[in-house]
Design an enzyme around this catalytic site. Structure first.
Site, PDB file in Angstrom:
ATOM      1  CE  LYS A   1     -17.611 -27.040  -6.965  1.00  0.00           C
ATOM      2  NZ  LYS A   1     -16.164 -26.924  -6.773  1.00  0.00           N
TER       3      LYS A   1
ATOM      4  CB  SER B   1     -13.375 -25.930  -0.932  1.00  0.00           C
ATOM      5  OG  SER B   1     -12.226 -25.495  -1.598  1.00  0.00           O
TER       6      SER B   1
ATOM      7  NE  ARG C   1      -8.823 -32.387  -5.783  1.00  0.00           N
ATOM      8  CZ  ARG C   1     -10.071 -32.272  -5.416  1.00  0.00           C
ATOM      9  NH1 ARG C   1     -10.359 -32.114  -4.152  1.00  0.00           N
ATOM     10  NH2 ARG C   1     -11.046 -32.331  -6.298  1.00  0.00           N
TER      11      ARG C   1
ATOM     12  CG  HIS D   1      -7.151 -24.242  -4.195  1.00  0.00           C
ATOM     13  ND1 HIS D   1      -8.150 -24.144  -3.263  1.00  0.00           N
ATOM     14  CD2 HIS D   1      -7.708 -24.910  -5.237  1.00  0.00           C
ATOM     15  CE1 HIS D   1      -9.251 -24.722  -3.705  1.00  0.00           C
ATOM     16  NE2 HIS D   1      -9.011 -25.197  -4.898  1.00  0.00           N
TER      17      HIS D   1
HETATM   18  N1  COA Z   1      -5.994 -29.101  -3.616  1.00  0.00           N
HETATM   19  C1  COA Z   1      -7.099 -29.245  -2.879  1.00  0.00           C
HETATM   20  N2  COA Z   1      -8.331 -29.146  -3.369  1.00  0.00           N
HETATM   21  C2  COA Z   1      -8.452 -28.860  -4.649  1.00  0.00           C
HETATM   22  C3  COA Z   1      -7.354 -28.682  -5.488  1.00  0.00           C
HETATM   23  C4  COA Z   1      -6.088 -28.803  -4.927  1.00  0.00           C
HETATM   24  N3  COA Z   1      -4.983 -28.635  -5.644  1.00  0.00           N
HETATM   25  N4  COA Z   1      -7.792 -28.427  -6.725  1.00  0.00           N
HETATM   26  C5  COA Z   1      -9.115 -28.449  -6.667  1.00  0.00           C
HETATM   27  N5  COA Z   1      -9.508 -28.721  -5.416  1.00  0.00           N
HETATM   28  C6  COA Z   1     -10.888 -28.895  -4.960  1.00  0.00           C
HETATM   29  C7  COA Z   1     -11.566 -27.632  -4.624  1.00  0.00           C
HETATM   30  O1  COA Z   1     -11.400 -27.343  -3.270  1.00  0.00           O
HETATM   31  C8  COA Z   1     -12.987 -27.948  -4.993  1.00  0.00           C
HETATM   32  O2  COA Z   1     -13.603 -28.620  -3.924  1.00  0.00           O
HETATM   33  P1  COA Z   1     -15.188 -28.572  -3.716  1.00  0.00           P
HETATM   34  O3  COA Z   1     -15.799 -29.247  -4.914  1.00  0.00           O
HETATM   35  O4  COA Z   1     -15.361 -29.308  -2.486  1.00  0.00           O
HETATM   36  O5  COA Z   1     -15.579 -27.109  -3.651  1.00  0.00           O
HETATM   37  C9  COA Z   1     -12.851 -28.914  -6.162  1.00  0.00           C
HETATM   38  O6  COA Z   1     -11.577 -29.447  -6.050  1.00  0.00           O
HETATM   39  C10 COA Z   1     -12.904 -28.279  -7.514  1.00  0.00           C
HETATM   40  O7  COA Z   1     -12.716 -26.905  -7.347  1.00  0.00           O
HETATM   41  P2  COA Z   1     -11.922 -25.877  -8.223  1.00  0.00           P
HETATM   42  O8  COA Z   1     -10.575 -26.328  -8.588  1.00  0.00           O
HETATM   43  O9  COA Z   1     -12.030 -24.576  -7.525  1.00  0.00           O
HETATM   44  O10 COA Z   1     -12.684 -25.904  -9.536  1.00  0.00           O
HETATM   45  P3  COA Z   1     -14.189 -25.736  -9.734  1.00  0.00           P
HETATM   46  O11 COA Z   1     -14.633 -27.038 -10.290  1.00  0.00           O
HETATM   47  O12 COA Z   1     -14.877 -25.218  -8.567  1.00  0.00           O
HETATM   48  O13 COA Z   1     -14.130 -24.576 -10.815  1.00  0.00           O
HETATM   49  C11 COA Z   1     -14.356 -23.546 -12.929  1.00  0.00           C
HETATM   50  C12 COA Z   1     -14.516 -24.792 -12.061  1.00  0.00           C
HETATM   51  C13 COA Z   1     -14.659 -22.279 -12.164  1.00  0.00           C
HETATM   52  C14 COA Z   1     -12.929 -23.485 -13.416  1.00  0.00           C
HETATM   53  C15 COA Z   1     -15.329 -23.769 -14.094  1.00  0.00           C
HETATM   54  O14 COA Z   1     -16.638 -23.970 -13.568  1.00  0.00           O
HETATM   55  C16 COA Z   1     -15.362 -22.604 -15.045  1.00  0.00           C
HETATM   56  O15 COA Z   1     -14.488 -22.484 -15.874  1.00  0.00           O
HETATM   57  N6  COA Z   1     -16.368 -21.718 -14.939  1.00  0.00           N
HETATM   58  C17 COA Z   1     -16.522 -20.555 -15.794  1.00  0.00           C
HETATM   59  C18 COA Z   1     -17.634 -20.781 -16.825  1.00  0.00           C
HETATM   60  C19 COA Z   1     -17.156 -21.682 -17.928  1.00  0.00           C
HETATM   61  O16 COA Z   1     -16.312 -21.352 -18.729  1.00  0.00           O
HETATM   62  N7  COA Z   1     -17.771 -22.890 -17.977  1.00  0.00           N
HETATM   63  C20 COA Z   1     -17.443 -23.893 -18.978  1.00  0.00           C
HETATM   64  C21 COA Z   1     -16.345 -24.795 -18.473  1.00  0.00           C
HETATM   65  S1  COA Z   1     -16.053 -26.129 -19.618  1.00  0.00           S
END
Ligand code: COA
Length: 161
Positions: free
Chosen positions: A42, A129, A91, A18
Site C-alpha cells: 500500500k 485504516s 473482521r 488493532h
Molecule cells: N480492526 C480494524 N481494522 C483492521 C483490523 C482490526 N482488527 N485488522 C486489520 N484491519 C484493517 C487495517 O486497518 C487495514 O486497512 P486498510 O487496508 O484500509 O489499510 C486492513 O485491515 C489490513 O491491514 P493490516 O492488518 O495492517 O494488514 P496488511 O494487509 O496491511 O499487512 C502484512 C499485511 C504486512 C502482514 C503482509 O503484507 C506481510 O506480511 N508483509 C511482509 C512481506 C511478506 O512476508 N509478504 C508475504 C506475505 S504471504
C-alpha cells in the site's frame, strides 16, 4: 518456555480494532511483538517512523507488548525473533480469503510457524485504516475509531484544525 507471538500489519494508522486484537493477544501470550511492515504494497500515508511511534504511544498500558518494524519476509522475521506464532485479526467474511491465502503461503514458506486468528470486537468489525483516513481527510470525527494520539496525527497530516 515463554510463548512469544508476532502481530504484523501496516498499521497506517493503528485503529481501535488493532488495539483490541493487541490487548487480547497480550493476555494469551507471554510476550507480543507488533511488527510494522516497512515495505507495504500500500502507498502509506504515514512514514514507518510515524506508524511505529503512533503504535508505541497507543500501547503504553500493555506491559508485555513491544513495537518493532521489519522489512523482510514476515516468516523470516518471525523466525529471527524466535517466535512460532503469527496473530491476525479477522473482521468479516471479506477478510477471510486474503487471510487464508496469506496464512497458507506463510505455512508453505515455513511450516514451523502457525497463524492464529482472533475475531475482532463487534464494534470494530467495520473499520479499516483507509476508511478512517477518508473520514479524517473530509473533516469527519474519528474519535470513536482511533486513540486520541492518532486522531490528532490525522488532523495534523490532513491540515485540519
Ligand atoms: N480492526 C480494524 N481494522 C483492521 C483490523 C482490526 N482488527 N485488522 C486489520 N484491519 C484493517 C487495517 O486497518 C487495514 O486497512 P486498510 O487496508 O484500509 O489499510 C486492513 O485491515 C489490513 O491491514 P493490516 O492488518 O495492517 O494488514 P496488511 O494487509 O496491511 O499487512 C502484512 C499485511 C504486512 C502482514 C503482509 O503484507 C506481510 O506480511 N508483509 C511482509 C512481506 C511478506 O512476508 N509478504 C508475504 C506475505 S504471504
Amino acid at each position: 518456555m515463554r510463548k512469544l507471538a508476532i502481530y504484523p500489519g501496516s498499521f497506517d494508522p493503528v485503529t481501535n480494532g488493532h488495539l483490541d486484537v493487541i490487548g487480547r493477544a497480550a493476555k494469551i501470550f507471554d510476550e507480543l511483538i507488533v511488527g510494522v511492515a516497512k515495505q507495504s504494497p500500500k502507498n502509506t500515508t504515514f512514514t514507518i517512523d510515524e506508524r511505529v511511534e503512533l503504535l508505541r504511544d497507543s500501547c503504553t498500558d500493555f506491559k508485555n507488548v513491544k513495537i518493532e518494524s521489519f522489512d523482510n519476509l514476515l516468516v523470516d522475521w518471525t523466525a529471527q525473533k524466535n517466535a512460532e506464532v503469527i496473530v491476525r485479526g479477522l473482521r468479516a467474511l471479506s477478510d477471510f480469503e486474503y487471510e487464508f491465502q496469506m496464512a497458507l503461503t506463510n505455512r508453505k514458506l515455513n511450516k514451523r510457524i502457525e497463524t492464529v486468528f482472533l475475531m475482532t470486537r463487534e464494534d470494530c468489525s467495520c473499520i479499516s485504516s483507509s476508511m478512517i483516513k477518508e473520514i479524517a481527510k473530509l473533516g469527519g470525527n474519528v474519535n470513536n475509531f482511533v486513540p486520541e494520539n492518532v486522531a490528532a496525527a490525522l488532523k495534523k497530516k490532513f491540515g485540519i484544525r
